[in-house]
Design a protein around this motif. Structure first.
Motif, PDB file in Angstrom:
ATOM      1  N   ALA A 138       0.819  -1.215   0.000  1.00  0.00           N
ATOM      2  CA  ALA A 138       0.000   0.000   0.000  1.00  0.00           C
ATOM      3  C   ALA A 138       0.851   1.264   0.000  1.00  0.00           C
ATOM      4  CB  ALA A 138      -0.926  -0.001   1.214  1.00  0.00           C
ATOM      5  N   GLY A 139       2.168   1.115  -0.140  1.00  0.00           N
ATOM      6  CA  GLY A 139       3.053   2.276  -0.186  1.00  0.00           C
ATOM      7  C   GLY A 139       3.492   2.788   1.165  1.00  0.00           C
ATOM      8  N   ILE A 140       3.274   2.000   2.220  1.00  0.00           N
ATOM      9  CA  ILE A 140       3.672   2.398   3.572  1.00  0.00           C
ATOM     10  C   ILE A 140       5.028   1.764   3.854  1.00  0.00           C
ATOM     11  CG2 ILE A 140       3.024   2.442   5.993  1.00  0.00           C
ATOM     12  CD1 ILE A 140       1.145   3.941   4.096  1.00  0.00           C
ATOM     13  N   VAL A 141       6.070   2.586   3.903  1.00  0.00           N
ATOM     14  CA  VAL A 141       7.433   2.081   4.067  1.00  0.00           C
ATOM     15  C   VAL A 141       7.971   2.364   5.463  1.00  0.00           C
ATOM     16  CG1 VAL A 141       9.794   2.198   3.188  1.00  0.00           C
ATOM     17  CG2 VAL A 141       7.861   2.366   1.603  1.00  0.00           C
ATOM     18  N   THR A 142       7.749   3.563   5.969  1.00  0.00           N
ATOM     19  CA  THR A 142       8.307   3.964   7.259  1.00  0.00           C
ATOM     20  C   THR A 142       7.193   4.144   8.289  1.00  0.00           C
ATOM     21  OG1 THR A 142       8.172   6.330   6.775  1.00  0.00           O
ATOM     22  CG2 THR A 142      10.164   5.165   6.064  1.00  0.00           C
TER      23      THR A 142
END
Length: 225
Positions: free
Chosen positions: A116-120
């Motif tokens: 979902a584009g959540i990296v940090t």
């Protein structure tokens, strides 16, 4: 969680001690059940991986690299042993906004968040504050139970990661305390006029209330300068 025994076992392995000695002295929880060489090596690899993660939590990639790939030369071994000792002396790391979610969350959750584009952790915190308590609906295959656990982690470490709004945690904002305590009005006490206080009485909808003597005006008519 790494203990001093784990650090000692890893240092012994880096120094070249035999696996059976390490297993019997540091890795065995029962004298009658000493891990074999293969099991001992697997345990040491797990300890090393945990140590590398600890170094990255402290934002020390140099220590992580030294611990992960010690090499075979004497210089590399000494460097790895020093890194292990230094990491042992460091305190418990705190999660930071720039940390990868994989350093703090389980692998299945990390894969779904990454998709979902959540990296940090900063990305995760921002998503929660933008979407509110239903933020997890924007991440495939994360349900309300897992979302609740993630929110608990973020709230627990909000001092270092950042605050979550009440629309995420579903808790009301704290009401500020009143600056001064309210004081009840004191009934008039005119000693010179003989005014006495009266206990208030409940008045019904059709009841007739009597006027206190201090407010009737009778004393004023009797007063003479």
């Amino acid at each position: 969680m790494l203990t001093r025994v784990h650090y000692a076992a890893l240092r012994a392995w880096l120094q070249g001690l035999p696996l059976d000695v390490i297993a019997g002295r540091w890795l065995a929880t029962d004298p009658d059940e000493v891990p074999g060489p293969r099991a001992a090596l697997a345990m040491l690899h797990t300890i090393r991986d945990d140590l590398v993660q600890r170094a990255r939590l402290h934002a020390r990639e140099d220590l992580a690299e030294a611990s992960a790939t010690p090499g075979r030369s004497g210089t590399s071994m000494d460097r790895a042993i020093k890194a292990v000792r230094y990491l042992e002396s460091m305190g418990t790391p705190q999660p930071l906004p720039a940390h990868d979610v994989g350093l703090w969350l389980a692998a299945p959750l990390v894969r779904r968040l990454s998709a979902a584009g959540i990296v940090t952790l900063a990305d995760l915190n921002a998503l929660c504050n933008q979407r509110g308590s239903s933020w997890w609906r924007h991440v495939l295959r994360i349900g309300p139970l897992a979302a609740g656990r993630i929110v608990q982690i973020l709230v627990q470490h909000s001092a270092s990661i950042g605050q979550l709004g009440p629309h995420v945690t579903c808790t009301a904002l704290a009401t500020p305390a009143v600056a001064g305590a309210l004081q009840a009005r004191r009934p008039c006490q005119l000693a010179s006029w003989g005014c006495h206080t009266r206990t208030p009485q409940a008045v019904g909808p059709f009841a007739v209330s009597s006027t206190p003597s201090c407010a009737s005006g009778r004393r004023a008519l009797e007063f003479r300068p």
